[in-house]
Design an enzyme around this catalytic site. Structure first.
Site, mmCIF file in Angstrom:
data_model
loop_
_atom_site.group_PDB
_atom_site.id
_atom_site.type_symbol
_atom_site.label_atom_id
_atom_site.label_comp_id
_atom_site.label_asym_id
_atom_site.label_seq_id
_atom_site.Cartn_x
_atom_site.Cartn_y
_atom_site.Cartn_z
ATOM 1 C CG HIS A 75 -1.866 1.198 1.370
ATOM 2 N ND1 HIS A 75 -3.044 1.014 0.984
ATOM 3 C CD2 HIS A 75 -1.626 2.360 1.726
ATOM 4 C CE1 HIS A 75 -3.627 2.290 1.175
ATOM 5 N NE2 HIS A 75 -2.711 3.125 1.652
ATOM 6 C CD GLU A 76 1.648 3.580 3.775
ATOM 7 O OE1 GLU A 76 1.961 4.688 3.203
ATOM 8 O OE2 GLU A 76 0.591 3.142 4.322
ATOM 9 C CG HIS B 167 0.325 6.372 -0.748
ATOM 10 N ND1 HIS B 167 -0.632 6.920 -0.937
ATOM 11 C CD2 HIS B 167 0.164 5.455 0.464
ATOM 12 C CE1 HIS B 167 -1.756 6.666 -0.157
ATOM 13 N NE2 HIS B 167 -1.373 5.751 0.796
#
Length: 159
Positions: free
Chosen positions: A67-68, A71
């Site tokens: 997920h990170e 980003h």
């Protein structure tokens, strides 16, 4: 797992799933409370909540890292890196990153404990307001009629 192992695992995930290198730092941050991890826009580093590793193990950490990294890579490319952006949603789907992480068991226990609640009432229209935190009644007024508020009750576990 220590920060060095976390760094190596993140670099491997970045190369295998994103086909791009992760060239910044990732580390555990014990001060994170309610989130699994966060990408820092200024430094491009990633912080991971260590409690997720302790409670759920490596699989949960891998999901948070994916997920990170979504980003991270989108931000560095100048594309939409926020949760609302189409680029972000598509990349998350491609790599199998979770939208949210599993809520911490320890945090859920905390939130169910009785809390001090405050009950305010408008002296004009009798509208009631429940708040977890104290309200400055000299500063705030009723949202319905702009009347003055007064503290009616302050107790633990008010229902």
């Amino acid at each position: 797992m220590d920060n060095h192992q976390l760094q190596r695992m993140t670099e491997e995930i970045s190369i295998t799933l994103f086909h791009k290198p992760f060239q910044h730092a990732i580390y555990f941050n014990a001060r994170l409370k309610t989130t699994g991890g966060r990408y820092l826009l200024q430094s491009h580093n990633i912080e991971i909540n260590e409690r997720y590793y302790k409670e759920y193990g490596v699989n949960e950490i891998v999901g948070i890292i994916k997920h990170e990294l979504c980003h991270y890579h989108l931000h560095l490319e100048g594309r939409g890196y926020q949760h609302k952006d189409r680029d972000f949603k598509e990349l998350m789907k491609q790599v199998g990153a979770p939208r949210f992480c599993t809520p911490l068991k320890s945090y859920r226990k905390q939130s169910k404990s009785p809390q001090k609640l405050y009950l305010y009432e408008c002296s004009n229209c009798a509208q009631k307001y429940r708040r977890k935190k104290r309200v400055n009644i000299d500063k705030y007024v009723c949202g319905k009629c702009k009347g003055r508020l007064k503290l009616v009750k302050s107790s633990i576990g008010l229902t």
